[in-house]
Design a protein around this motif. Structure first.
Motif, PDB file in Angstrom:
ATOM      1  N   VAL A 199       0.817  -1.211   0.000  1.00  0.00           N
ATOM      2  CA  VAL A 199       0.000   0.000   0.000  1.00  0.00           C
ATOM      3  C   VAL A 199       0.849   1.259   0.000  1.00  0.00           C
ATOM      4  O   VAL A 199       0.337   2.368  -0.174  1.00  0.00           O
ATOM      5  N   GLY A 200       2.173   1.083   0.221  1.00  0.00           N
ATOM      6  CA  GLY A 200       3.066   2.227   0.171  1.00  0.00           C
ATOM      7  C   GLY A 200       3.378   2.793   1.536  1.00  0.00           C
ATOM      8  O   GLY A 200       2.685   2.505   2.514  1.00  0.00           O
ATOM      9  N   GLY A 201       4.449   3.544   1.617  1.00  0.00           N
ATOM     10  CA  GLY A 201       4.910   4.109   2.867  1.00  0.00           C
ATOM     11  C   GLY A 201       6.370   3.751   3.090  1.00  0.00           C
ATOM     12  O   GLY A 201       7.028   3.187   2.220  1.00  0.00           O
ATOM     13  N   SER A 202       6.865   4.051   4.283  1.00  0.00           N
ATOM     14  CA  SER A 202       8.270   3.801   4.599  1.00  0.00           C
ATOM     15  C   SER A 202       8.464   2.707   5.638  1.00  0.00           C
ATOM     16  O   SER A 202       9.585   2.505   6.124  1.00  0.00           O
ATOM     17  N   LEU A 203       7.398   2.005   5.961  1.00  0.00           N
ATOM     18  CA  LEU A 203       7.476   0.960   6.976  1.00  0.00           C
ATOM     19  C   LEU A 203       7.275  -0.414   6.351  1.00  0.00           C
ATOM     20  O   LEU A 203       6.464  -0.579   5.429  1.00  0.00           O
ATOM     21  N   GLU A 204       7.996  -1.411   6.876  1.00  0.00           N
ATOM     22  CA  GLU A 204       7.943  -2.742   6.282  1.00  0.00           C
ATOM     23  C   GLU A 204       6.529  -3.332   6.261  1.00  0.00           C
ATOM     24  O   GLU A 204       6.150  -3.992   5.286  1.00  0.00           O
ATOM     25  N   TYR A 205       5.748  -3.091   7.315  1.00  0.00           N
ATOM     26  CA  TYR A 205       4.429  -3.718   7.381  1.00  0.00           C
ATOM     27  C   TYR A 205       3.464  -3.191   6.325  1.00  0.00           C
ATOM     28  O   TYR A 205       2.409  -3.776   6.080  1.00  0.00           O
ATOM     29  N   GLU A 206       3.837  -2.105   5.665  1.00  0.00           N
ATOM     30  CA  GLU A 206       2.994  -1.545   4.610  1.00  0.00           C
ATOM     31  C   GLU A 206       3.182  -2.265   3.276  1.00  0.00           C
ATOM     32  O   GLU A 206       2.555  -1.937   2.284  1.00  0.00           O
ATOM     33  N   TYR A 207       4.086  -3.253   3.267  1.00  0.00           N
ATOM     34  CA  TYR A 207       4.361  -4.035   2.064  1.00  0.00           C
ATOM     35  C   TYR A 207       4.205  -5.516   2.404  1.00  0.00           C
ATOM     36  O   TYR A 207       4.763  -5.991   3.393  1.00  0.00           O
ATOM     37  N   ASP A 208       3.469  -6.233   1.594  1.00  0.00           N
ATOM     38  CA  ASP A 208       3.255  -7.646   1.892  1.00  0.00           C
ATOM     39  C   ASP A 208       3.772  -8.578   0.809  1.00  0.00           C
ATOM     40  O   ASP A 208       3.523  -9.788   0.851  1.00  0.00           O
ATOM     41  N   ASN A 209       4.475  -8.019  -0.169  1.00  0.00           N
ATOM     42  CA  ASN A 209       5.111  -8.835  -1.196  1.00  0.00           C
ATOM     43  C   ASN A 209       6.562  -8.379  -1.322  1.00  0.00           C
ATOM     44  O   ASN A 209       6.815  -7.174  -1.475  1.00  0.00           O
ATOM     45  N   TRP A 210       7.472  -9.345  -1.264  1.00  0.00           N
ATOM     46  CA  TRP A 210       8.903  -9.016  -1.259  1.00  0.00           C
ATOM     47  C   TRP A 210       9.667  -9.867  -2.263  1.00  0.00           C
ATOM     48  O   TRP A 210       9.346 -11.050  -2.472  1.00  0.00           O
ATOM     49  N   GLY A 211      10.684  -9.262  -2.857  1.00  0.00           N
ATOM     50  CA  GLY A 211      11.586 -10.009  -3.701  1.00  0.00           C
ATOM     51  C   GLY A 211      12.636 -10.721  -2.869  1.00  0.00           C
ATOM     52  O   GLY A 211      12.668 -10.605  -1.639  1.00  0.00           O
ATOM     53  N   GLN A 212      13.508 -11.430  -3.557  1.00  0.00           N
ATOM     54  CA  GLN A 212      14.521 -12.221  -2.865  1.00  0.00           C
ATOM     55  C   GLN A 212      15.762 -11.408  -2.522  1.00  0.00           C
ATOM     56  O   GLN A 212      16.604 -11.850  -1.740  1.00  0.00           O
ATOM     57  N   GLY A 213      15.890 -10.232  -3.104  1.00  0.00           N
ATOM     58  CA  GLY A 213      17.002  -9.352  -2.804  1.00  0.00           C
ATOM     59  C   GLY A 213      18.139  -9.470  -3.806  1.00  0.00           C
ATOM     60  O   GLY A 213      18.330 -10.514  -4.434  1.00  0.00           O
ATOM     61  N   THR A 214      18.877  -8.389  -3.954  1.00  0.00           N
ATOM     62  CA  THR A 214      20.063  -8.372  -4.811  1.00  0.00           C
ATOM     63  C   THR A 214      21.173  -7.625  -4.068  1.00  0.00           C
ATOM     64  O   THR A 214      20.926  -6.593  -3.453  1.00  0.00           O
ATOM     65  N   GLN A 215      22.370  -8.175  -4.151  1.00  0.00           N
ATOM     66  CA  GLN A 215      23.492  -7.628  -3.394  1.00  0.00           C
ATOM     67  C   GLN A 215      24.119  -6.434  -4.118  1.00  0.00           C
ATOM     68  O   GLN A 215      24.411  -6.503  -5.311  1.00  0.00           O
ATOM     69  N   VAL A 216      24.333  -5.373  -3.368  1.00  0.00           N
ATOM     70  CA  VAL A 216      25.067  -4.206  -3.867  1.00  0.00           C
ATOM     71  C   VAL A 216      26.266  -4.008  -2.941  1.00  0.00           C
ATOM     72  O   VAL A 216      26.103  -3.895  -1.723  1.00  0.00           O
ATOM     73  N   THR A 217      27.452  -3.995  -3.539  1.00  0.00           N
ATOM     74  CA  THR A 217      28.672  -3.794  -2.771  1.00  0.00           C
ATOM     75  C   THR A 217      29.428  -2.597  -3.339  1.00  0.00           C
ATOM     76  O   THR A 217      29.715  -2.569  -4.540  1.00  0.00           O
ATOM     77  N   VAL A 218      29.719  -1.628  -2.482  1.00  0.00           N
ATOM     78  CA  VAL A 218      30.436  -0.425  -2.892  1.00  0.00           C
ATOM     79  C   VAL A 218      31.795  -0.428  -2.212  1.00  0.00           C
ATOM     80  O   VAL A 218      31.885  -0.404  -0.985  1.00  0.00           O
ATOM     81  N   SER A 219      32.846  -0.472  -3.025  1.00  0.00           N
ATOM     82  CA  SER A 219      34.197  -0.505  -2.477  1.00  0.00           C
ATOM     83  C   SER A 219      34.753   0.912  -2.356  1.00  0.00           C
ATOM     84  O   SER A 219      34.434   1.793  -3.147  1.00  0.00           O
ATOM     85  N   SER A 220      35.589   1.097  -1.355  1.00  0.00           N
ATOM     86  CA  SER A 220      36.169   2.430  -1.114  1.00  0.00           C
ATOM     87  C   SER A 220      37.461   2.632  -1.878  1.00  0.00           C
ATOM     88  O   SER A 220      38.008   1.709  -2.460  1.00  0.00           O
TER      89      SER A 220
END
Length: 121
Positions: free
Chosen positions: A100-121
């Motif tokens: 339904v939108g917003g900035s809180l996790e409970y406002e979303y009930d469908n999630w992807g599996q995730g993708t890794q982002v790595t930023v090197s210094s």
């Protein structure tokens, strides 16, 4: 339920850019507000960016404001996160979410599996 599949993660040097994409399996995609969250090692998952169902309203965490841009294409059932001026502290697993939108996790009930982002210094 809608299935979400993220892509576009990887390794980048600080100051560089990456574009994440999330594809949804269910239509009409426009019935869902969309969000991106991230979880760094040893930390809780946190909100990154959100976009309304039409795409007319976007909102960001203060930590990424001015550097990240969220967008969506309802015809293609996709939502993207353009990440510029990346910092090592942006390193995390990034998740796409639908709800339904917003900035809180409970406002979303469908999630992807995730993708890794790595930023090197």
């Amino acid at each position: 339920q809608v299935q979400l599949v993220e892509s576009g993660g990887g390794l980048v040097q600080a100051g560089g850019s990456l574009r994440l994409s999330c594809a949804a399996s269910k239509r009409p995609f426009s019935r869902y507000a969309m969000g991106w969250f991230r979880q760094a090692p040893g930390k809780e998952r946190e909100f990154v960016a959100g976009i309304s169902r039409s795409g007319g309203n976007t909102y960001y965490a203060d930590s990424v404001k001015g550097r990240f841009t969220i967008s969506r294409d309802n015809a293609k059932s996709t939502v993207d996160l353009q990440m510029d001026s990346l910092k090592p502290e942006d390193t995390a697993v990034y998740y796409c979410a639908a709800g339904v939108g917003g900035s809180l996790e409970y406002e979303y009930d469908n999630w992807g599996q995730g993708t890794q982002v790595t930023v090197s210094s």
